[in-house]
Enzyme design. Structure first.
Site, PDB file in Angstrom:
ATOM      1  N   HIS A  79       0.722  -1.142  -0.019  1.00 44.22           N
ATOM      2  CA  HIS A  79      -0.209  -0.387   0.018  1.00 44.22           C
ATOM      3  C   HIS A  79       0.601   1.179   0.340  1.00 44.22           C
ATOM      4  O   HIS A  79       1.520   1.596   0.851  1.00 44.22           O
ATOM      5  CB  HIS A  79      -0.931  -0.111   0.960  1.00 44.22           C
ATOM      6  N   ASP A  81       1.017   4.992  -0.098  1.00 48.67           N
ATOM      7  CA  ASP A  81       0.580   6.367  -0.246  1.00 48.67           C
ATOM      8  C   ASP A  81       0.998   7.670  -1.199  1.00 48.67           C
ATOM      9  O   ASP A  81       2.324   7.126  -1.432  1.00 48.67           O
ATOM     10  CB  ASP A  81       0.175   7.205   1.336  1.00 48.67           C
ATOM     11  N   ASP A 203      -7.549   1.687   2.677  1.00 47.63           N
ATOM     12  CA  ASP A 203      -6.828   2.716   3.187  1.00 47.63           C
ATOM     13  C   ASP A 203      -8.086   3.812   3.752  1.00 47.63           C
ATOM     14  O   ASP A 203      -8.164   4.753   4.258  1.00 47.63           O
ATOM     15  CB  ASP A 203      -6.124   3.252   3.038  1.00 47.63           C
ATOM     16  N   HIS A 446      -5.842   9.808  -0.993  1.00 47.54           N
ATOM     17  CA  HIS A 446      -7.470   9.889   0.904  1.00 47.54           C
ATOM     18  C   HIS A 446      -5.809  10.209   2.092  1.00 47.54           C
ATOM     19  O   HIS A 446      -6.504  10.625   3.059  1.00 47.54           O
ATOM     20  CB  HIS A 446      -7.582   8.713   1.268  1.00 47.54           C
TER      21      HIS A 446
END
Length: 1013
Positions: A79, A81, A203, A446
């Protein structure tokens, strides 16, 4: 973001193979729930292989499942970001190690290398923003290897958007755009084999029904979620409802349904099985000749995890995520241990079948037994707000970083206009448009628009947006010169109009104001440009003089830190009936410099103050200075509006009770806010086009309440900050509109600026809420509007940026405007939300538009107002030495792209250059079913006849994300325990399409026109 368990920042309370057999996956159109004879399977596979060869796409593979065992699908993933603790580029390159040691380029290098070593290994990757950066730097050998892995399904691309977006606060147009941008890159680069079939939103901090509806329309087979409320997930685990069919859009019926799976352990590996180089868990030591042999203990621990997971799901297939934040920098540490795990578990635990898998393979496994399983139906509601424990409601981020949210909204407004305008230029300056598109897309991440990133990262998002905005001025100039004349002056987009500053209008004796209306219907709009006090002449597009006035700037504007303007007034006029998707010019000439008059004196009487524009009156209490009533059509209705603040909870987050209010979490110390002032100073301005009351609440909070001539809404323009800090206590500033509407604990919020969501105070549709935080648990994301209603009236507030909102008391609407906090909430960002600029706390300025209407016209008022706010005319300025008469003779004053007048309920959402001789078009119906007596009716749109500047020779309908022809869409169907509404797709006309309520139609137009280069 869940950080790895090595003492790094964490944002959750969670801690952190494939069998050797391999089968070719049967293409979905040939799959059946029944057992298929071997001969039939062989024939189908031969047909599939032939079809694949014809498409130059090797068949994807899924490792074999066993119907008699518990199949544990290991999902190897990272994951990553697109900005959070570091900027997007720092994360890609691995720089700025003080904030985090990861580099995504090394993750992709390492994963590709390890996948090539073993054909049964699988990996999934999501963030196209990083894949694009990596791809741009690779040689042919690395590119060929990546293509091979994608073609074979060994590296599977999930989701496909430029980023994994937030779901609470982005506008639906930006969500669609960022998905389209990412999926177009994948399709253009890797072809059909790269098309993601599963949306992966593991997420974001809560989940939106609008986003789910969009994923369904984009053709995804399923959606995987990570974060849902702690009470919700506990109940779902106990009832085996972790997977469901979500029907977020009642307007679409079964076509809008989406299979949705909630991950058991957020998205991290089960405890004891994090094999990343940054993890502390032991690897699998499987050589019995060496000390430390731990296979038996590891297998037993893993089997316990698997059985616990399985106890909460309905089938004998479960997903187990093997990864985390920025995992797989050393991919061999993961894959070598997962190879061992698969080998030893499958040998020692015959009831288990552990395999490398992907979410697409997992859904395929569920489909093999789909007729024997009935899934629960989640009907229309969403997953907001999100809390991870009883005192941790993630509702603060709905408002965090108010100025960044506003900048993103304005950049999107400009982007939509520039894409329309750029459609007449073809490839010319397309990269400038793309640069802004990328900046807006990555800001939907996000940890961007949410305001949950570190300050230096927020600054970097803003810099990318600023660079993108600057580059589009060349597009505007080139298009306007093509439309209006080669000598048309260079355009300037005044970026600081929000603080009443623009160099062109302040320092030019003659200048031209150009408005481009991106809407699909004509608008009449006020134009406000900062100027020095002087005599002016404003000439309209027909050469006639335009009535204008000079309006005093609010006193507080002059005290803003960093403002270098010498403007004292705003030149205001009304631009009447600006054509849909059309342009209009106004020439302004400063005639005589004048000494500024004395500023208006404050109102020093106790008499009631009334402003009146002929259609609307607003009354202010002469003693308190507060709004006290509104009058429309002779009916006077009580209305009060004031500002308050919640004192933010202090805390060091030792436990739930010690949770602080922070960038993510909203946690007030008291359930009642404190009024900022009960005595407000007033200054009144009554003009020809506008009436204003300037209110001063304190040294750090002021407001202008205004009504424009003949309009039926009230504008509240507030200026908040710097929020003072006293005794180390943070403040969360709100405004509250109080009416006599009997709302009975019910209010309505928009879902990403589109459909209405009905909210009930202190209630959840899926479980019985434990009321531990009465304020924070009732806050919801407001992207564009919030409303209350009774049997007669509706009050709606339209916002100019995302904010948190609620209705705690009957008859009230409450919106959070600004936050300044002194404590971190320990969810990973490791900074308090204490924005500073020019040596003091951040100041924010914004608008609310209040509509007080009877129910019959409420939908029309709020829908059009929200659309007009998001898609305002784009205003640019240009200095000129030419006088008004000469200007009118030299240049065209207007230009239109649209050939027909569209009805009010139809909007052209997207018009952009796609490829040579191709234009992407999206047309939408902006009303919901049964929302308005007339405007909720279907409309027919004749696509070929829409535009003046292009000759449409053909077109085809695509999915919403524009990466697949609609006719080729083949999605999984799922049995559920709800009603089975009829699909509306079969009823729609294939040509000159019928546009039903809330429908968005996406078309690829083939054009042949000299106006498109």
């Amino acid at each position: 973001m869940i950080a790895l368990p090595v003492g790094m920042a964490v944002r959750t309370s969670f801690t952190d193979r494939r069998s050797s057999s391999r089968v070719v996956a049967v293409p979905r159109r040939y799959r059946s729930a029944a057992v298929v004879p071997v001969a039939v399977v062989f024939a189908v596979l031969c047909a599939a292989l032939s079809a694949a060869a014809a498409n130059k796409c090797a068949p994807k593979s899924c490792n074999a499942i066993d119907p008699n065992k518990l199949n544990v699908h290991l999902i190897a993933h990272t994951h990553d970001d697109v900005g959070w603790l570091k900027t997007v580029d720092q994360y890609y390159y691995g720089s700025n190690k003080a904030h985090a040691p990861f580099g995504v380029q090394y993750i992709l290098d390492s994963v590709v290398s390890e996948l090539l070593k073993n054909k049964i290994r699988k990996f999934v990757f999501v963030e196209t923003a990083f894949l694009w950066r990596w791809w741009e730097e690779q040689d042919d050998w690395n590119r060929d290897n990546l293509k091979k892995l994608i073609d074979e399904g060994r590296l599977q691309l999930l989701h496909g958007g430029w980023v994994m977006s937030d779901e609470a606060v982005p506008h639906y147009s930006t969500l669609i755009d960022q998905m389209t941008l990412g999926l177009k890159f994948l399709n253009d680069t890797f072809g059909e084999c790269a098309r993601p079939r599963v949306a992966w939103q593991i997420d974001p901090f809560g989940h939106s029904s609008e986003v789910a509806a969009e994923f369904a329309q984009m053709g995804f087979d399923g959606l995987v979620l990570g974060r849902i409320d702690y009470e919700d997930i506990a109940l779902r685990k106990s009832q085996k409802t972790m997977e469901m069919v979500w029907r977020p859009d009642v307007n679409k019926g079964q076509d809008g349904e989406l299979f949705t799976s909630v991950l058991y352990n957020l998205y991290v590996a089960p405890e004891g099985f994090c094999f990343d180089a940054f993890c502390n868990d032991d690897p699998i030591l499987d050589n019995p000749k060496l000390h430390g042999y731990n296979v038996d203990a590891k297998v037993e621990n893993f089997a316990n995890h698997a059985l616990r997971y399985a106890s909460t799901f309905k089938t004998n297939n479960i997903m187990m995520t093997m990864g985390g934040d920025f995992s797989y920098s050393v991919a061999s540490s993961w894959f070598r241990n997962m190879d061992k795990l698969i080998k030893h578990v499958n040998k020692l635990k015959p009831e288990l079948n552990v395999l490398y898998s992907t979410p697409e393979c997992y859904l395929s496994a569920l489909q093999q037994n789909s007729e024997n399983v009935t899934w629960p139906l989640k009907d229309t509601d969403d997953f907001f707000p999100y809390a991870h424990d009883e005192h941790s409601y993630w509702t603060g981020y709905f408002t965090s970083r108010s100025n960044l949210k506003y900048m993103i909204c304005k950049a999107n407004n400009l982007l939509q206009a520039v894409k329309q305008i750029g459609s007449t230029l073809g490839e010319r300056l397309a990269e400038n448009v793309r640069a802004l598109a990328i900046a807006v897309a990555q800001s939907q991440h996000h940890d961007s628009i949410t305001g949950t990133e570190k300050q230096h990262v927020s600054d970097d998002y803003a810099q990318y947006l600023d660079e993108g905005i600057t580059g589009t001025q060349q597009v505007l100039t080139a298009a306007y010169r093509k439309w209006l004349g080669n000598d048309f002056p260079e355009q300037t987009y005044c970026k600081l109009l929000n603080i009443s500053e623009c160099d062109v209008s302040e320092n030019s004796a003659k200048f031209v104001i150009t408005l481009y209306n991106p809407l699909s219907h004509a608008v009449t709009t006020p134009v406000r440009i900062p100027v020095k006090y002087a005599d002016y002449k404003v000439t309209g597009p027909n050469g006639s003089n335009v009535q204008y006035e000079l309006v005093f700037l609010p006193e507080q504007i002059f005290r803003l830190g960093g403002r270098s303007s010498n403007a004292t007034h705003e030149l205001l006029f009304i631009a009447s009936e600006v054509s849909p998707m059309g342009l209009v010019n106004y020439h302004v000439e400063r005639l005589n410099e004048l000494e500024p008059p004395a500023r208006p004196t404050p109102h020093n009487s106790t008499d009631e103050v009334i402003i009146d524009n002929g259609k609307l009156k607003v009354g202010f209490n002469g003693t308190s200075g507060l709004v006290q009533w509104i009058e429309k059509n002779g009916t006077r209705l009580p209305l009060q509006q004031n500002f308050f603040y919640y004192e933010a909870m202090k805390g060091y987050n030792f436990n739930a009770d010690n949770r602080a209010s922070g960038a993510y979490i909203f946690r007030p110390t008291e359930n009642r806010p404190t009024a900022i002032s009960e005595k407000i100073n007033l200054t009144i301005y009554r003009g020809k086009n506008v009436h204003e009351v300037h209110q001063s609440f304190s040294s750090w909070l002021s407001q202008v309440v205004r009504i424009y001539d003949q309009q039926e809404s009230v504008e509240f323009e507030w200026l908040v900050g710097p929020i003072p800090i006293v005794e180390w206590v943070g403040k969360e500033v709100i405004t509250k509109y109080t009416t006599k509407i009997s709302s009975n604990g019910t209010f309505y919020t928009d879902s990403n600026g589109r459909r209405w969501m009905k909210r009930k105070l202190n209630q959840r549709s899926s479980w019985n809420l434990t009321l531990t935080e009465p304020i924070a648990s009732n806050y919801y994301p407001i992207t564009s509007s919030i409303a209350i209603r009774d049997s007669v009236n509706q009050a709606t507030v339209v916002t100019d940026r995302p904010q948190g909102g609620t209705s705690i008391e009957d008859g009230t609407l409450e919106l959070m405007l600004h936050r300044r906090l002194l404590y971190d909430d320990s969810q990973g960002v490791s900074e308090p939300l204490d924005e500073n600029q020019y040596g003091e706390g951040m100041v924010t300025r914004g608008k609310h538009i209040l509509h007080f209407t009877v129910l019959d016209v409420a939908a029309q008022a709020h829908r059009l107002s929200a659309l007009h706010t998001v898609m305002q005319p784009v205003v640019t300025l240009a200095s000129t030495h030419v006088g008004g008469a000469e200007w009118a003779s030299k240049f065209r004053a207007t230009y239109n792209l649209l050939n027909v007048s569209l009805p009010l309920n139809v909007h052209i959402l997207t018009l952009e250059h796609w490829r040579k001789n191709e234009i992407l078009l999206r047309v939408e119906h902006i009303f919901e079913k049964d929302e308005d007596r007339f405007l909720s009716l279907p409309e027919t749109v004749h696509v070929k006849e829409l535009f003046l500047h292009m000759n449409v020779t053909g077109y085809k309908e695509l999915t919403l994300s524009a990466n697949l022809a609609k006719k080729d869409l083949d999605r999984y169907q799922w049995n559920h325990d709800g009603s089975k509404p009829q699909s509306v797709a079969a009823e729609e006309t294939p040509v000159d399409d019928l546009l039903r309520p809330m429908a968005i139609k996406t078309y690829l137009l083939t054009v042949n026109s000299p106006n498109v280069v």
